[in-house]
Design a protein around this motif. Structure first.
Motif, PDB file in Angstrom:
ATOM      1  N   ILE A   1       0.850  -1.185   0.000  1.00  0.00           N
ATOM      2  CA  ILE A   1       0.000   0.000   0.000  1.00  0.00           C
ATOM      3  C   ILE A   1       0.889   1.239   0.000  1.00  0.00           C
ATOM      4  N   GLY A   2       0.717   2.061  -1.005  1.00  0.00           N
ATOM      5  CA  GLY A   2       1.498   3.280  -1.137  1.00  0.00           C
ATOM      6  C   GLY A   2       1.463   3.744  -2.575  1.00  0.00           C
ATOM      7  N   HIS A   3       1.974   4.910  -2.825  1.00  0.00           N
ATOM      8  CA  HIS A   3       1.924   5.484  -4.160  1.00  0.00           C
ATOM      9  C   HIS A   3       2.938   4.849  -5.105  1.00  0.00           C
ATOM     10  N   ILE A   4       2.457   4.406  -6.253  1.00  0.00           N
ATOM     11  CA  ILE A   4       3.345   4.242  -7.393  1.00  0.00           C
ATOM     12  C   ILE A   4       3.677   5.655  -7.857  1.00  0.00           C
TER      13      ILE A   4
ATOM     14  N   VAL B   1      -1.237  -4.225  -5.498  1.00  0.00           N
ATOM     15  CA  VAL B   1      -0.860  -2.865  -5.125  1.00  0.00           C
ATOM     16  C   VAL B   1      -2.122  -2.029  -4.980  1.00  0.00           C
ATOM     17  N   LEU B   2      -2.209  -1.311  -3.882  1.00  0.00           N
ATOM     18  CA  LEU B   2      -3.267  -0.313  -3.695  1.00  0.00           C
ATOM     19  C   LEU B   2      -2.599   1.051  -3.719  1.00  0.00           C
ATOM     20  N   THR B   3      -3.012   1.895  -4.682  1.00  0.00           N
ATOM     21  CA  THR B   3      -2.325   3.168  -4.869  1.00  0.00           C
ATOM     22  C   THR B   3      -3.293   4.223  -5.358  1.00  0.00           C
ATOM     23  N   ARG B   4      -2.814   5.450  -5.421  1.00  0.00           N
ATOM     24  CA  ARG B   4      -3.544   6.555  -6.059  1.00  0.00           C
ATOM     25  C   ARG B   4      -2.603   7.233  -7.045  1.00  0.00           C
ATOM     26  N   ALA B   5      -3.163   7.669  -8.167  1.00  0.00           N
ATOM     27  CA  ALA B   5      -2.349   8.367  -9.163  1.00  0.00           C
ATOM     28  C   ALA B   5      -3.262   9.119 -10.115  1.00  0.00           C
TER      29      ALA B   5
END
Length: 278
Positions: free
Chosen positions: A8-11, A42-46
């Motif tokens: 868990i975190g930003h790509i 992967v859990l991310t935001r972009a």
């Protein structure tokens, strides 16, 4: 289906003279898990500008919307890294976890720029939870120049995490950070690049030797180490064996640009068979 290894975190986008490449703990750790034979997620935001391409093939990636994509510029000189943070994506919270991802075997929390809610630490009580807390210790000025500010991290409660991995760069010589970590977390690892790693467990410190490497690109090596450490710890419940396995895995990763050097499990085990830990 729940991933076996969930990060868990930003790509992020790491800018290079040739354009950008995918970076961040989420990228390096997920690719490592895949290379070592686990089903990774992967859990991310972009932002809409992020294109993951073929790099993350075989990895389930949930990209939640964000106005911007976290973007770094990394500059290496004389073995030291200087970073600029050019853009920051929106935060991730426990409400963002899909219901079908509620029971992973291993969870790695990998914040880059304060984007991972601390509440994630308590969200997976049945998993092996590890944290790479550098992104909770990171600050930046108006020009985006990144620096470590460990006091930002003092109030983070890691009581339900089993492992924390930090680098010598992260703690900037402040040994009180290790004292706080070891008071909360059963296993703490301090990585030292080419010098190997030190494992703090049961009130003792155990140095673990590195594999000699021909360094081409050190970016992401700490994330590769952390993923490999968690995976091997889950398999053996032996933190020293896990650290040696992780040292070897990370050493291969620095011998090629970006994620190209991250080895397969067979490569790692073959080298270890020929060079057993003393």
């Amino acid at each position: 289906m729940t991933p076996e290894f969930l990060v868990i975190g930003h790509i992020c986008k790491d800018l290079t003279p040739a354009g950008y490449q995918l970076g961040g703990t989420a990228t390096y750790a997920a690719v490592t898990a895949r290379q070592l034979g686990l089903r990774a997620g992967v859990l991310t935001r972009a932002g809409a500008d992020l294109q993951v391409g073929d790099l993350l093939h075989g990895i389930e990636v949930r990209i939640l919307p964000s106005a911007e994509t976290t973007t770094f510029m990394n500059i290496y000189a004389d073995g030291q890294r200087a970073q600029r943070l050019l853009a920051v994506g929106e935060r991730l919270t426990p409400a963002d976890v899909p219901a079908e991802w509620s029971e992973p075997r291993i969870v790695l929390l990998g914040p880059l720029a304060q984007e991972v809610d601390r509440a994630f630490v308590a969200l997976f009580p049945h998993a092996l939870v590890g944290v790479s807390p550098q992104g909770w210790m990171r600050a930046w000025d108006a020009a985006g120049r990144v620096y470590s500010l460990p006091q930002l991290w003092q109030n983070v409660n890691l009581g339900l995490a089993r492992v924390a991995v930090v680098s010598e760069e992260d703690i900037a010589g402040d040994l009180s950070i290790l004292e706080r970590l070891t008071a909360q977390v059963p296993i703490v690892v301090l990585t030292g690049g080419w010098k190997g790693a030190s494992v703090y467990v049961d009130g003792r410190i155990y140095p673990v030797a590195p594999r000699p490497a021909r360094e081409v690109d050190p970016t992401g090596a700490g994330d590769v180490f952390t993923a490999a450490f968690l995976i091997r710890l889950a398999e053996t419940d032996d933190p020293l064996e896990a650290a040696y396995f992780a040292n070897v895995t990370a050493s291969f990763s620095v011998e090629a640009p970006a994620q190209e050097g991250i080895p397969t499990r067979a490569q790692v085990l073959d080298w270890i068979a020929a060079h057993p830990r003393l």
